[in-house]
Write an enzyme that holds these catalytic residues in place. Structure first.
Site, mmCIF file in Angstrom:
data_model
loop_
_atom_site.group_PDB
_atom_site.id
_atom_site.type_symbol
_atom_site.label_atom_id
_atom_site.label_comp_id
_atom_site.label_asym_id
_atom_site.label_seq_id
_atom_site.Cartn_x
_atom_site.Cartn_y
_atom_site.Cartn_z
ATOM 1 C CE1 TYR A 315 -2.888 -3.284 0.786
ATOM 2 C CE2 TYR A 315 -4.396 -1.467 0.397
ATOM 3 C CZ TYR A 315 -4.149 -2.824 0.468
ATOM 4 O OH TYR A 315 -5.169 -3.705 0.195
ATOM 5 C CG ASP A 329 -1.964 -12.355 0.092
ATOM 6 O OD1 ASP A 329 -2.013 -12.049 1.291
ATOM 7 O OD2 ASP A 329 -2.526 -11.689 -0.796
ATOM 8 C CE1 TYR A 413 -7.544 -5.791 -2.822
ATOM 9 C CE2 TYR A 413 -8.008 -6.989 -4.834
ATOM 10 C CZ TYR A 413 -7.767 -5.803 -4.184
ATOM 11 O OH TYR A 413 -7.744 -4.630 -4.890
ATOM 12 C CG HIS A 472 -3.803 -1.586 -3.282
ATOM 13 N ND1 HIS A 472 -4.967 -0.843 -3.226
ATOM 14 C CD2 HIS A 472 -4.127 -2.730 -3.931
ATOM 15 C CE1 HIS A 472 -5.945 -1.532 -3.804
ATOM 16 N NE2 HIS A 472 -5.451 -2.668 -4.250
ATOM 17 C CG HIS A 474 -3.053 -6.406 -6.284
ATOM 18 N ND1 HIS A 474 -3.719 -7.043 -5.270
ATOM 19 C CD2 HIS A 474 -3.755 -5.270 -6.535
ATOM 20 C CE1 HIS A 474 -4.787 -6.334 -4.929
ATOM 21 N NE2 HIS A 474 -4.834 -5.246 -5.677
ATOM 22 C CG HIS A 633 -6.473 -1.381 -7.266
ATOM 23 N ND1 HIS A 633 -7.139 -2.402 -6.657
ATOM 24 C CD2 HIS A 633 -7.435 -0.546 -7.733
ATOM 25 C CE1 HIS A 633 -8.445 -2.192 -6.742
ATOM 26 N NE2 HIS A 633 -8.647 -1.058 -7.383
HETATM 27 CU CU LIG Z 1 -6.265 -3.869 -5.620
#
Ligand SMILES: [Cu+2]
Length: 667
Positions: A315, A329, A413, A472, A474, A633
């Protein structure tokens, strides 16, 4: 992000081994099965329930573990690659499991390898200075530690909250930021919401975190900043749209009255000349194995093993509740465990075959996730067409695609991962991003008040009154153990550029493509380049196609991004796989994860960036390519309360691999 909602051979001999695997068993189509319920038929079959439990039993019987031991991972210890490639169906093969065990009382992590046939412990190693991935028990400890902390009521009272039951406690990995106090202690960071909706992100309690020592079950640090009023509940209370506002479209029925076109033979899937297997483990999720293509009666290898090896979701807000949010993750949270149960007719079409998963739980038992993997054919639109104007004739073909799909729901998410097999010999990875955005409380109701990109709106976008979805990125890293027509491969980079004007370019239109062969892994750490139309091709230098080019598969990037965190930030050290989009390493079974094996609270001491310092040769040998894909994003109001699916991915397309377009052969 976190907060779980629920609980070596020559080319020729290799080809021979692949081909031999084809003919021994009869086709058998299944509509649903549980991975792990049947005995393993192939060395790469995932651990069965029996094998998971046997692993735990061997460890207990050997005195290495007790009832309080926690199994962060129990998975297949994959046999050496040459053994797998030599395997003949119906012949005996060895089975070993690999386990990561955590002892909370001593803060000790150990790795075990168990021989499942001899029921014996092959190795036991204590690994110092690491933290295995997050355990569900860690969340319980965190919740409890915060709730019993004597400071908790006062801190909430300062925010006008007296009913502590309404305080939601989420948890994030705290990462590592060079604080010596973080060394060695297993910890996780609590974040807070005010709860009267299902979507905990709806009503954030801003500027407040608590670090919990997960060994002592105590809050070691509260970080308590300025009070921001808690936003009112969002539009669709509960985060999801409350009621339908339009009519549903008329039925669209997807049926295959004669059944699917694919067959499953001893857990191998065969469809339109493709052959592959898959497995599943709690760390990586779905693992695609031994992808080959049957070409004129000969099975030709393409990809030995393909996975999403790691993720990082940084982020961009420097605030105290945000700077540390960069969930890995894979390594921090073992997202395979969070495979989502798929919903018929929504998550997959009616013609799908589904697979249930059997996974180890951290206390040494197993749990099953129904319908976690779906395999189905879908319409692929137009495959090819030509209209012959002179004869007023049109020739075209409709494309069919085969999709192997699973979804990891990690906190807010949901990430869908689709391997898509195409009839032209292309293999695609399609990533689907959906779910909820992580939101921040603000006193702003509209953007006019401060200027659109000022103040609170500098690092995010209002998605509702008093609610900012924070910028943020990914990042995904895909580990692709390519075996293009055998294991000995090389990698070339393709760059296209304009020729300078001159005698050989008098009309200034000329452009050319050049190829550069990588010799070492260090040379092969590469960025995307739009100016150069850059692509990478994995070739077999010993196998020439009919036109004299080496056979190859080209990696075609799709959407991508560069990381905005500074190169010397702790995040970039830990997620150093984001430093380049493309990497190549020599095959090494101990190098499976782009940010290293132990990512939880890591300091960046392991992973791709470190490995390539060895400058190993990557020429004409077994190579692994790693593709880093990023999505930046910048949230939009329409992505609230729930994000519609954003797709991103990449393709592996044949390049001089076939004599002619395999899609030509379609009736
Ligand atoms: Cu996102």
């Amino acid at each position: 992000m976190p907060q779980p909602q629920q609980r070596r051979l020559t080319a020729t001999s290799l080809l021979f081994a692949f081909s031999a695997a084809l003919c021994l068993s009869q086709p058998a189509t299944v509509r649903a099965e549980t991975l792990g319920n049947t005995p393993p038929l192939h060395p790469l079959d995932s651990l069965s329930k029996k094998e998971i439990l046997a692993t735990v039993e061997v460890l207990r019987a050997s005195g290495k573990t007790t009832d309080t031991s926690r199994y962060s991972l129990i998975t297949l210890h994959e046999p050496p690659k040459n053994e797998v490639l030599r395997f003949q169906p119906g012949t005996p093969f060895g089975r070993e499991s690999f386990a990561v065990v955590y002892e909370r009382a001593t803060n000790q992590t150990s790795e075990a390898i168990v021989d499942l046939q001899k029921q014996s412990l092959l190795s036991w190693k204590t690994i110092s200075g690491v933290q295995p991935s997050f355990l569900l028990e860690d969340a319980d400890i965190l919740q409890h530690a915060v709730r019993v902390d004597p400071r908790f009521p006062d801190i909430m009272r300062r925010r006008g909250i007296t009913d502590l039951a309404r305080v939601g406690i989420g948890d994030w990995p705290g990462g590592y930021y060079g604080d010596p106090a973080d060394n060695g202690t297993r910890f996780r960071r609590a974040v807070f919401t005010y709860r009267d909706s299902q979507n905990q992100s709806d009503r954030p309690i801003e500027n407040l975190t608590a670090d919990v020592d997960l060994n002592t079950s105590k809050v070691i640090r509260w970080t308590d900043g300025d009070v921001v009023p808690i936003p009112p509940a969002g539009p669709g209370l509960g985060g999801l749209p409350a009621a339908p506002t339009r009519d549903a479209p008329k039925p669209l029925i997807i049926q295959q009255p004669q059944g699917p076109t694919f067959d499953i033979h001893d857990h191998e899937i065969r469809w339109q000349n493709w052959r592959f297997r898959f497995g599943f483990n709690s760390r990586e999720g779905l693992v695609l194995y031994t992808v080959g293509y049957e070409d004129a009666g000969r099975l030709r290898s393409v990809l030995y093993r393909g996975t999403c090896s790691e993720m990082a979701v940084p982020y961009g807000d420097p605030g105290m509740n945000w700077f540390f949010k960069n969930a890995f993750d894979g390594g921090e949270d073992s997202f395979g465990r969070y495979a989502s149960m798929l919903e018929p007719l929504r998550d997959y079409p009616d013609n799908a075959t589904t697979f249930n998963l059997m996974l180890p739980s951290e206390n040494g038992d197993t749990f099953e996730i129904p319908r976690a993997v779906a395999l189905y054919e879908r319409d692929g639109g137009l495959l090819w067409k030509h209209y012959d104007k002179d004869h007023n004739q049109s020739e075209s073909r409709r494309a069919r695609e085969l999709v192997l799909s699973w979804v990891a729901t990690v906190g807010n998410y949901d990430y869908g991962f689709n391997w898509v097999f195409h009839q032209d010999g292309s293999l695609e990875m399609e990533v689907l991003l959906t779910g909820f955005m992580d939101c921040k409380a603000t006193t702003l109701k509209t953007a006019q008040a401060v200027g659109h990109h000022q103040g609170d709106l500098k690092f995010g976008h209002l998605v509702a009154q008093n609610l900012i979805a924070v910028h943020h990125q990914h990042f995904f890293n895909f580990r692709l153990d390519m075996d293009v027509d055998g294991t000995n491969n090389s990698v070339v980079e393709m760059n296209t550029s304009a020729l300078p004007p001159g005698a050989d370019n008098p009309y200034k239109n000329a452009f050319t493509m050049t190829e550069t062969l990588f010799h070492t892994e260090q040379e092969a750490e590469r960025q995307m380049s739009l100016n150069d139309n850059r692509r990478w091709t994995i070739i077999n230098p010993s196998v020439k196609g009919s036109l004299g080019y080496p056979v190859g598969y080209t990696l075609l990037p799709g959407e991508n991004a560069v990381p905005y965190a500074a190169p010397d930030s702790w995040l970039r050290k830990r997620a150093a796989f984001t430093n380049a989009h493309f990497w190549t390493t020599p095959y090494d079974p101990s190098q499976m994860f782009a940010a290293g094996f132990y990512v939880n609270q890591s300091k960046g001491e392991d992973g791709l960036q470190r490995w390539v310092e060895a400058k190993r040769s990557i020429e004409n040998q077994d190579v692994v390519v790693w593709y880093t894909m990023g999505i930046t994003h910048i949230p939009r109001p329409e992505e609230y309360p729930v994000m519609t699916v954003h797709k991103a991915g990449f393709m592996l397309v044949p390049n001089a691999f076939f004599v002619q377009n395999p899609a030509d052969g379609l009736p």
